[in-house]
Design an enzyme around this catalytic site. Sequence first.
Site, PDB file in Angstrom:
ATOM      1  N   LYS A   1      36.396 -23.383  79.155  1.00 11.72           N
ATOM      2  CA  LYS A   1      37.041 -22.395  78.295  1.00 11.72           C
ATOM      3  C   LYS A   1      38.553 -22.568  78.308  1.00 11.72           C
ATOM      4  O   LYS A   1      39.135 -22.944  79.334  1.00 11.72           O
ATOM      5  CB  LYS A   1      36.705 -20.970  78.752  1.00 11.72           C
ATOM      6  CG  LYS A   1      35.237 -20.610  78.697  1.00 11.72           C
ATOM      7  CD  LYS A   1      34.991 -19.200  79.212  1.00 11.72           C
ATOM      8  CE  LYS A   1      33.514 -18.826  79.154  1.00 11.72           C
ATOM      9  NZ  LYS A   1      33.284 -17.459  79.670  1.00 11.72           N
TER      10      LYS A   1
ATOM     11  N   HIS B   1      31.443 -13.727  84.463  1.00 11.28           N
ATOM     12  CA  HIS B   1      30.368 -14.316  83.678  1.00 11.28           C
ATOM     13  C   HIS B   1      30.344 -15.845  83.755  1.00 11.28           C
ATOM     14  O   HIS B   1      31.376 -16.482  83.912  1.00 11.28           O
ATOM     15  CB  HIS B   1      30.526 -13.912  82.206  1.00 11.28           C
ATOM     16  CG  HIS B   1      30.507 -12.443  81.980  1.00 11.28           C
ATOM     17  ND1 HIS B   1      31.202 -11.835  80.943  1.00 11.28           N
ATOM     18  CD2 HIS B   1      29.891 -11.426  82.650  1.00 11.28           C
ATOM     19  CE1 HIS B   1      31.011 -10.530  80.976  1.00 11.28           C
ATOM     20  NE2 HIS B   1      30.230 -10.255  82.009  1.00 11.28           N
TER      21      HIS B   1
ATOM     22  N   TYR C   1      39.338 -16.906  73.151  1.00 11.12           N
ATOM     23  CA  TYR C   1      39.048 -18.085  73.955  1.00 11.12           C
ATOM     24  C   TYR C   1      38.175 -19.076  73.203  1.00 11.12           C
ATOM     25  O   TYR C   1      37.363 -18.723  72.352  1.00 11.12           O
ATOM     26  CB  TYR C   1      38.404 -17.718  75.288  1.00 11.12           C
ATOM     27  CG  TYR C   1      37.163 -16.867  75.237  1.00 11.12           C
ATOM     28  CD1 TYR C   1      35.905 -17.416  75.442  1.00 11.12           C
ATOM     29  CD2 TYR C   1      37.256 -15.495  75.015  1.00 11.12           C
ATOM     30  CE1 TYR C   1      34.764 -16.641  75.431  1.00 11.12           C
ATOM     31  CE2 TYR C   1      36.123 -14.704  74.992  1.00 11.12           C
ATOM     32  CZ  TYR C   1      34.876 -15.278  75.202  1.00 11.12           C
ATOM     33  OH  TYR C   1      33.743 -14.495  75.178  1.00 11.12           O
TER      34      TYR C   1
ATOM     35  N   ASP D   1      27.396  -5.596  84.030  1.00  7.17           N
ATOM     36  CA  ASP D   1      28.440  -6.094  84.921  1.00  7.17           C
ATOM     37  C   ASP D   1      28.498  -5.320  86.229  1.00  7.17           C
ATOM     38  O   ASP D   1      28.975  -5.840  87.242  1.00  7.17           O
ATOM     39  CB  ASP D   1      29.804  -6.047  84.224  1.00  7.17           C
ATOM     40  CG  ASP D   1      29.971  -7.166  83.207  1.00  7.17           C
ATOM     41  OD1 ASP D   1      29.122  -8.075  83.174  1.00  7.17           O
ATOM     42  OD2 ASP D   1      30.948  -7.127  82.433  1.00  7.17           O
TER      43      ASP D   1
END
Length: 277
Positions: free
Chosen positions: A167, A158, A227, A266
């Site tokens: 991140k 992603h 995260y 996905d």
Amino acid sequence: FGPEVAIFHSALSDGERFDEYLKILRNEVKIVVGTRSAIFTPLNDLGLIILDEEHSENYKQDSNPRYHATDMADYRAKYHNIPLVLGSATPDSISYYKAKNGKIITGLYEIQPKVFGDSRGYFFESYSEKDFFEAGLKMKFVQDNQSKSKKGVLRGLHFQKENTQAKLVRCIKGEVFDVAVDLRPGSETYGKWEGVILSEENKKQLFIPKGFAHGFLVLSDFAEFAYKCTDFYHPNDEGGLLYNDPEIGVEWPIPEGMELIMSEKDQNWGGLSSLKK
């Protein structure tokens, strides 16, 4: 600094350097970082030597006291047939993958926090703005996310197309294989990937800068993944890459008999070539 890496740096105390030296004597490491380590430590069974890229040009000047030390490090590496690369004189074991991919994917940082444990349990700082700023990672995180997934779940790959995010990721329960793919325009490592095991046990974190696709595969029965992000989630800005795009070639550690569990979205992302159109 992690179980596989020994680092010798001027910022370390004598005691810390001694601890790193002991790891080498005990054959506990495969990577050494820094000119001192390449000169003064045994090199048997090592897989890689990393010298400080930041000061490499200065080292080439004969007036610099480290000039001959750097030359000696190069000689010893060739004698023992050990790869020697320019990397980071910090605990950035992502530099290990330069031997694999030919180039370091700059900006990625594998972070091993210092854990304080006793009979009661343990404590560690999972994030310190001060430490990150001192390391040159000056970003502001605005959103924290957490997910729970069962074994075989693969999320990714992603990214956000316009509102790009950096991140800081970690696994707080269980174990995952975490992957980042470089999508930065003009990057020498565009389309290259790196992967690292993040787990409740090793407490490692991976810092992923803006311009990367990200995903992970759950290897334990369950995993809780957390995260921090530098931008908010924008549902209309989603982008993705197919997890098994052959042009990228991520080597997912999928055990025999594991059935992947993925969202329909996905399963239908395009490959790297679809981004170039």
